[in-house]
Enzyme design. Structure first.
Site, mmCIF file in Angstrom:
data_model
loop_
_atom_site.group_PDB
_atom_site.id
_atom_site.type_symbol
_atom_site.label_atom_id
_atom_site.label_comp_id
_atom_site.label_asym_id
_atom_site.label_seq_id
_atom_site.Cartn_x
_atom_site.Cartn_y
_atom_site.Cartn_z
ATOM 1 N N ASN A 1 -63.724 -9.230 -70.616
ATOM 2 C CA ASN A 1 -63.614 -10.667 -70.883
ATOM 3 C C ASN A 1 -64.452 -11.447 -69.875
ATOM 4 O OD1 ASN A 1 -62.450 -13.113 -72.074
ATOM 5 N ND2 ASN A 1 -61.338 -13.315 -70.149
ATOM 6 N N HIS B 1 -64.285 -14.995 -68.022
ATOM 7 C CA HIS B 1 -63.437 -16.158 -67.748
ATOM 8 C C HIS B 1 -64.294 -17.231 -67.091
ATOM 9 C CE1 HIS B 1 -59.916 -18.559 -66.825
ATOM 10 N NE2 HIS B 1 -60.329 -18.654 -65.576
ATOM 11 N N SER C 1 -66.154 -15.228 -63.975
ATOM 12 C CA SER C 1 -65.618 -13.914 -63.634
ATOM 13 C C SER C 1 -65.552 -13.037 -64.875
ATOM 14 C CB SER C 1 -64.201 -14.051 -63.051
ATOM 15 O OG SER C 1 -64.161 -14.974 -61.978
ATOM 16 N N ASP D 1 -55.803 -13.034 -67.433
ATOM 17 C CA ASP D 1 -56.801 -13.292 -66.383
ATOM 18 C C ASP D 1 -56.481 -12.577 -65.071
ATOM 19 O OD1 ASP D 1 -58.202 -14.959 -68.114
ATOM 20 O OD2 ASP D 1 -57.119 -16.758 -67.486
#
Length: 317
Positions: free
Chosen positions: A222, A224, A251, A260
């Protein structure tokens, strides 16, 4: 009779092409184990014993937890058991790993990883990744672009990549959890059908279920749009603006059931000043998101990342 220079040059080039050695057959071995003497020697002797040639070896010891990490790239073109029988070498590695408490993976350059890109509405990370794939910078096959909205289908079409619209359709009973579960089940069916190795959330604005995260641990990446562990969740640029931060970041991390909180692969930052509006931070942040996600995906595709607990060891290029 004299031979024209151009003809001689062409003949020489042809001779070189005809006599050039075949491309090596490369494997990449990732190792994580308790730190102890003799690990390097054991691995080297095993590969040498089967006729493999180590091309590069990178290692790191985390003295805080007495853990050893290593990445080995080896040529198995002359492996004694034949290149079609690398399972024999893998069996020997498994025996060594059981003896020394190793966690290990091996991958082969001949097997190109298959990726699915998950997106919602923002296109900047998607376009960047597809450009890098097309140019050969990211060595993978994009099996599909999948979205809970249809708006990015033209982007996938520009790159001749299949687009799959998987909406979250809430029924008359209003059960959104059931709708999300059905959509995830469809996603997993697609992944199975298309042999997907890696899932990349290229600004996919849906939270994946704990079950999905656990089933695909270590292969869902992912991006972020914030500098974790600060400003988790939604609207991180708004949070950063409200706090008057002087640096913003992006990130890339592996996805876990904790939002997260997954192991970080790559981060980067840029300067923020008092004049910056939220829109300015978003504009600056998008540049970071592109490059940070691209680095993380490249390192994962090239087998440069080892996950250990909540952290990673990244043998960057």
């Amino acid at each position: 009779m004299a031979v024209p220079l151009a003809a001689a040059s062409d003949a020489s080039s042809g001779d070189r092409a005809a006599t050039s050695p075949p491309a090596p057959m490369l494997g990449t071995l990732l190792i994580s184990c308790p730190d102890k003497k003799g690990v390097v020697a054991s691995l080297g002797q095993l590969l040498y014993g089967y006729g493999c040639n180590i091309l590069t070896s990178e290692q790191f010891t985390d003295v805080s937890c007495h853990r050893y990490f290593q990445r080995i790239v080896f040529d198995y073109s002359d492996v004694h058991v034949g290149t079609a029988n690398m399972a024999v070498v893998e069996g020997a590695l498994a025996d060594l790993a059981a003896r020394d408490g190793m966690e290990w993976t091996v991958s082969y350059a001949s097997v190109v990883k298959r990726v699915v890109l998950l997106v919602s509405l923002a296109d900047h990370c998607l376009v960047d990744l597809l450009l890098r794939v097309r140019s050969g910078e990211l060595r993978c096959t994009v099996a599909a672009v999948v979205s809970n909205h249809p708006v990015l289908e033209p982007v996938a079409a520009m790159f001749d990549v299949p687009f799959v619209h998987l909406p979250i359709e809430v029924g008359p009973d209003g059960d959104k959890a059931a709708a999300k579960a059905a959509q995830e089940a469809a996603l997993e069916a697609l992944m199975e059908e298309r042999g997907v190795d890696v899932v990349v959330l290229a600004r996919y604005m849906q939270v994946l279920s704990p079950g999905f995260c656990e089933r695909h641990a270590g292969r869902v990446i992912n991006i972020h749009h914030g500098l974790l562990p600060s400003f988790t969740g939604g609207r991180p640029y708004h949070q950063a603006h409200a706090r008057g931060v002087k640096r913003i970041g992006a990130s890339a991390h592996y996805v876990t059931a904790d939002l997260d909180e997954g192991p970080l692969i790559e981060q980067d930052t840029t300067r923020a000043v008092h004049r910056d509006s939220v829109a300015d931070l978003v504009r600056k942040g998008r540049d970071l998101e592109r490059v940070v996600l691209a680095r993380a995906v490249r390192w994962h595709l090239d087998d440069r990342v080892i996950v250990f607990g909540r952290k990673t060891v990244v043998f960057d290029d």
